[in-house]
Enzyme design. Sequence first.
Site, PDB file in Angstrom:
ATOM      1  N   HIS A  47     -27.517  18.893   7.791  1.00  0.00           N
ATOM      2  CA  HIS A  47     -27.363  18.158   9.154  1.00  0.00           C
ATOM      3  C   HIS A  47     -26.839  18.921  10.373  1.00  0.00           C
ATOM      4  O   HIS A  47     -26.022  19.697   9.851  1.00  0.00           O
ATOM      5  CB  HIS A  47     -26.369  16.989   8.651  1.00  0.00           C
ATOM      6  N   GLU A  49     -23.852  18.417  11.729  1.00  0.00           N
ATOM      7  CA  GLU A  49     -22.444  18.631  11.651  1.00  0.00           C
ATOM      8  C   GLU A  49     -21.989  19.653  10.639  1.00  0.00           C
ATOM      9  O   GLU A  49     -21.546  20.551  10.848  1.00  0.00           O
ATOM     10  CB  GLU A  49     -21.950  17.240  10.967  1.00  0.00           C
ATOM     11  N   CYS A  77     -22.449  10.455   8.565  1.00  0.00           N
ATOM     12  CA  CYS A  77     -23.043  10.119   7.276  1.00  0.00           C
ATOM     13  C   CYS A  77     -21.877  10.280   6.385  1.00  0.00           C
ATOM     14  O   CYS A  77     -21.007  11.044   6.315  1.00  0.00           O
ATOM     15  CB  CYS A  77     -24.426  10.620   6.682  1.00  0.00           C
ATOM     16  N   CYS A  80     -21.202  14.224   5.567  1.00  0.00           N
ATOM     17  CA  CYS A  80     -20.727  14.856   6.695  1.00  0.00           C
ATOM     18  C   CYS A  80     -19.381  14.142   7.087  1.00  0.00           C
ATOM     19  O   CYS A  80     -18.469  15.410   7.221  1.00  0.00           O
ATOM     20  CB  CYS A  80     -21.615  14.647   7.964  1.00  0.00           C
TER      21      CYS A  80
END
Length: 145
Positions: A47, A49, A77, A80
């Site tokens: 991801h 992040e 999410c 993260c």
Amino acid sequence: MGMALESARQGALNGEMPVGAVVAAPDGRVLARAHNAPIALCDPVAHAELLALRAAGQVLGNYRLNGCVLLVTLEPCPMCAAALVHARLAGLVFGAADALAGAVISRAEYLDVSFCNHRIWRMGGVRAEECAALLRDFFAQRRGR
């Protein structure tokens, strides 16, 4: 947030879900930026992040990003959000809320759970419509294929 949006757009050009992230140092200097890349990297946890946090850690030579702020185009999410706590970020700025999997304000409030040993200030809704439109357009285009 403009840099995070640029990164998200780059991800979309690569066929990735358009989410972009930037890590800023306490002095405002940009340490790292990234976009989602699970497809390109064959990595389910790639991801934006997490990629940005990893890169910032390399720049600083430390896994703790004390005083740093993450700017991301989509509400993080659960995975993260947990990483933000472990990185000891000072703050989080996000664009669009994520009604499906958001773990800051939408589906859960992970940053506020009692067992987290670090608190992160947060600000949501920054350029939210622009961030959401990028996602809507991406998925509309994919459905149109």
